[in-house]
Design a protein around this motif. Structure first.
Motif, mmCIF file in Angstrom:
data_model
loop_
_atom_site.group_PDB
_atom_site.id
_atom_site.type_symbol
_atom_site.label_atom_id
_atom_site.label_comp_id
_atom_site.label_asym_id
_atom_site.label_seq_id
_atom_site.Cartn_x
_atom_site.Cartn_y
_atom_site.Cartn_z
ATOM 1 N N PRO A 1 -4.365 8.023 4.575
ATOM 2 C CA PRO A 1 -3.657 6.911 4.839
ATOM 3 C C PRO A 1 -3.799 6.014 5.687
ATOM 4 N N VAL A 2 -4.118 6.770 6.748
ATOM 5 C CA VAL A 2 -4.232 5.321 8.390
ATOM 6 C C VAL A 2 -5.223 3.990 7.313
ATOM 7 N N ARG A 3 -6.192 4.579 6.837
ATOM 8 C CA ARG A 3 -7.160 3.770 6.274
ATOM 9 C C ARG A 3 -5.811 2.565 5.486
ATOM 10 N N LEU A 4 -5.329 3.103 4.933
ATOM 11 C CA LEU A 4 -4.172 2.394 3.834
ATOM 12 C C LEU A 4 -3.742 1.801 4.383
ATOM 13 N N ALA A 5 -3.418 2.458 5.510
ATOM 14 C CA ALA A 5 -2.128 1.773 6.261
ATOM 15 C C ALA A 5 -3.148 0.477 6.835
ATOM 16 N N ALA B 1 -2.861 -0.911 -3.528
ATOM 17 C CA ALA B 1 -4.028 0.261 -2.613
ATOM 18 C C ALA B 1 -3.182 1.705 -2.932
ATOM 19 N N VAL B 2 -3.533 2.644 -3.008
ATOM 20 C CA VAL B 2 -2.547 3.987 -3.132
ATOM 21 C C VAL B 2 -3.590 5.481 -2.518
ATOM 22 N N SER B 3 -3.147 5.718 -1.815
ATOM 23 C CA SER B 3 -3.132 7.262 -1.530
ATOM 24 C C SER B 3 -2.320 8.022 -1.695
ATOM 25 N N GLY C 1 0.683 -1.364 0.047
ATOM 26 C CA GLY C 1 -0.089 -0.130 -0.003
ATOM 27 C C GLY C 1 0.822 1.421 -0.028
ATOM 28 N N ILE C 2 0.613 1.896 -1.093
ATOM 29 C CA ILE C 2 2.074 3.399 -0.988
ATOM 30 C C ILE C 2 0.993 4.507 -1.270
ATOM 31 N N ALA C 3 1.223 5.360 -0.038
ATOM 32 C CA ALA C 3 0.738 6.427 0.856
ATOM 33 C C ALA C 3 1.604 7.164 0.223
#
Lengths: 433, 433
Positions: B70-74, B47-49, B13-15
């Motif tokens: 990004p917290v949800r992505l993480a 997933a990305v953000s 997952g890339i933020a």
């Protein structure tokens, strides 16, 4: 600290107690606590082996079992990692390494010759047995170049690897330039200083550096080690005049390894080349090593450090040992050995500019004859310089535009027929660095 | 190839989808097969953000889930590794990194500011959860220096780490020298070229490079990250005259980071220093970075490469990702975070020679007065040069023998009372490299 060291100690069997072997033991003895905290567990020597047990060595071996036979050392039940520091591309080093793998041991080695000749078979055997072979100390001494190439730069399609990886040759060339001494004199100095291998040809003919280059190639291009295809040319024919002329043109001469994957196949060369005096490679003086790695994403990475000696080599060996203690386990050449491609050696090296030095008879039209023959072979002249001359002959320096070595050799072969060239012309590649 | 990829893909997952984030995605998309064969398994973005979903980006994101937060992505169940490329020492980057660790994810980050300020807490949290944080891209761009220091050179007691690690500052200094332009002009050029951070102070005041130095220190000396103790001095006060005078004396001025463990404690400095023009650091021109590592066993290792940019930074991020895919897992700073020592900052930097430039009134005895005051403070003069002067004043250059900065400052404080010094003297350390 004890609570951090929950894992069992990593137990080493060390074969070969020369400079490197005793250096490794000294490092383990003096830095045991630091190594343990970094490795997450203690690193212990349990047994050692060398040709001559009675030879005086300035480390205390009394705590270790002794094995006369390195094969038996490699097979000991209390050894986790076999550390091979004997050297040699066959004989005991090979037998003991094979025995270690067969007995389920990991291997750490500094032996470039062994891996250059038998790396593929050893890697396949190790990986089939779920074991790893690590060899940071085999290439460029203390510089962590195997790790950089295999791990740190693993996301890069590597386009070229270059290196000055024989400190003795670089010492000789540096000394020739700084003292203005001919090759033979400096060669004898280096021998007296103990800088040369027992068989000096390994150094000055580029064989040792070629071994190293072939290992870097395998990792860089995902191909089987192919030492036999490395074009080797040593430094024995370099004239002090060429070092001086190169300097006037803004270059230094280095025994430079170059590996690159071209449309025509894998190119691996270890030969004297001219590099710009202001480049990192051109600035490299004395016994220091340098490796240049070029990757599609990262661009150019330059690594520089001591290429030999007790401390640097022990540092590399112990870096590998600490990796194993930490559980770092990757394929020997960065991808499974069975997946390494069979390389096709490029029949022709990529084009480059060349440095040419020849002596012409000092008569009208001599230069024109040479220029014509070069031109007919497709070799065009970038710069030409006629040097101060004696009565009958005149030295001429030529820098060509990019051409193939084949085209150049074709032209050089036709020069004697002109009757104006005295002696053998000297040609060296100018590597773009 | 399929039979080699028995492990499940590693899912990222890339933020953050700026230059680095899109570079990482591009690298994964273009080199998927090469990465998979080296990593031993496929690497996938799931997933990305980013802050602004609608911003045009020249990579195809259609295959990836989008998260505004990004917290949800993480925290996503389908993410194995959280890749933090947002930047900033607090806010979303910190919150998302903490969330990732709490959710049991490994983290790869390029965020030097975050780790310089919160590295200890984050490392402890990660290690308590059995997770790792990797940050090769946070220091010196594409140069695999974190790996070299933490792994390759792990058997070395590190004696000193030095680095030119802010390409923008090195660009500015190089351009001032080559074009003969004053700082302010080149600063504006750099801003126009987009080389400067949104807050240029991060670059030119040495903060960004200081962040990096504090991370290298922690690994090198086994101490908690201690950014607040880094002595920071920027390049804004460097005069073109000093660059010229340094060159005449055989030096170049670099924004140089130096970390060393001394008997008086940990010394960390990021400040303009003079280095010999012929040293690797002195030869470093333009935006390139260089890190010099000195170890008890290995001696001096020099690493050089691009310190910023899409490709180099993506190379470093993906090097870390491939390590994780291969199962390489070591403590964040090379030993368990709870075992890192609380460093004592050295109150006084190690002695060194200094470069001094001052302007004296051109009257008899002026120089003698200065020399006397220096001498009384224990600062002895190695070389002195009086430059061509105008009618009333004369510029003087002094290279001192080794002395402490304190002794020098003491002398400098007494100079105004002489009545012969015009304006503020300039003092810069000459670092032995």
């Amino acid at each position: 600290m004890t609570e951090l060291l929950m894992s069992a100690p990593l137990r080493l069997g060390i074969a070969g107690l020369g400079t490197v072997g005793t250096g490794v033991i000294r490092l383990i003895q003096t830095e045991a606590e630091m190594i343990a905290i970094r490795a997450g567990r203690a690193v212990q020597v349990v047994a050692v082996s060398a040709r001559d047990r009675s030879k005086p060595r300035d480390v205390d071996l009394s705590g270790y079992a002794w094995e006369d036979d390195p094969v038996r050392l490699a097979q000991r039940a209390d050894v986790d990692v076999f550390v091979e520091l004997m050297g040699g591309d066959s004989g005991p080093a090979k037998a003991a390494t094979e025995a270690a793998i067969a007995a389920g041991k990991d291997v750490v080695t500094a032996n470039k010759a062994l891996l250059a000749h038998h790396g593929q078979a050893l890697a396949e055997a190790a990986e089939a047995a779920g074991r790893v072979i690590r060899f940071e100390a085999a290439v460029a001494g203390g510089i962590p170049v195997i790790k950089a190439l295999t791990e740190g730069l693993a996301a890069n399609r590597i386009t070229r690897v270059m290196g000055v990886m024989n400190g003795t040759c670089n010492y000789i060339l540096t000394r020739m330039e700084s003292a203005g001494l001919p090759y033979e004199t400096v060669f004898e100095e280096a021998r007296a200083l103990g800088y040369l291998e027992a068989d000096p040809s390994l150094d000055v003919d580029g064989i040792d550096a070629g071994h190293k280059l072939s290992l870097l190639s395998a990792i860089a291009f995902g191909t089987r080690v192919f030492f036999d295809a490395v074009e080797l040319e040593g430094i024995g024919r370099i004239d002090i005049a060429d070092i001086r002329h190169a300097a006037e043109l803004g270059y230094r001469i280095k025994l430079l390894g170059v590996a690159q994957m071209t449309g025509r196949g894998l190119e691996q060369r270890m030969s004297p080349c001219l590099v710009p005096v202001n480049s990192p490679l051109g600035q490299l003086q004395g016994g220091t090593n340098m490796v240049v790695i070029e990757g599609a994403a990262v661009g150019q990475i330059v690594l520089r450090g001591a290429g030999a000696g007790e401390g640097p080599t022990a540092s590399a060996v112990m870096g590998d040992v600490i990796d194993l203690a930490r559980g770092i386990r990757i394929p020997v050449f960065g991808q499974p050995a069975v997946s390494l491609a069979d390389p096709v050696a490029a029949a022709v090296a990529a084009p480059a500019p060349f440095y040419l030095r020849m002596t012409l008879q000092d008569k009208p039209g001599a230069l024109a004859k040479v220029a014509t023959i070069l031109g007919e072979a497709g070799v065009s002249i970038d710069r030409m310089r006629q040097r101060g001359h004696d009565e009958e002959t005149a030295p001429v320096l030529i820098v060509t535009h990019r051409c193939t070595r084949d085209a150049l050799d074709h032209a050089l072969a036709r020069l004697p027929a002109t009757g104006v060239v005295v002696g053998e012309p000297v040609a060296m590649r100018i590597e773009a660095v």
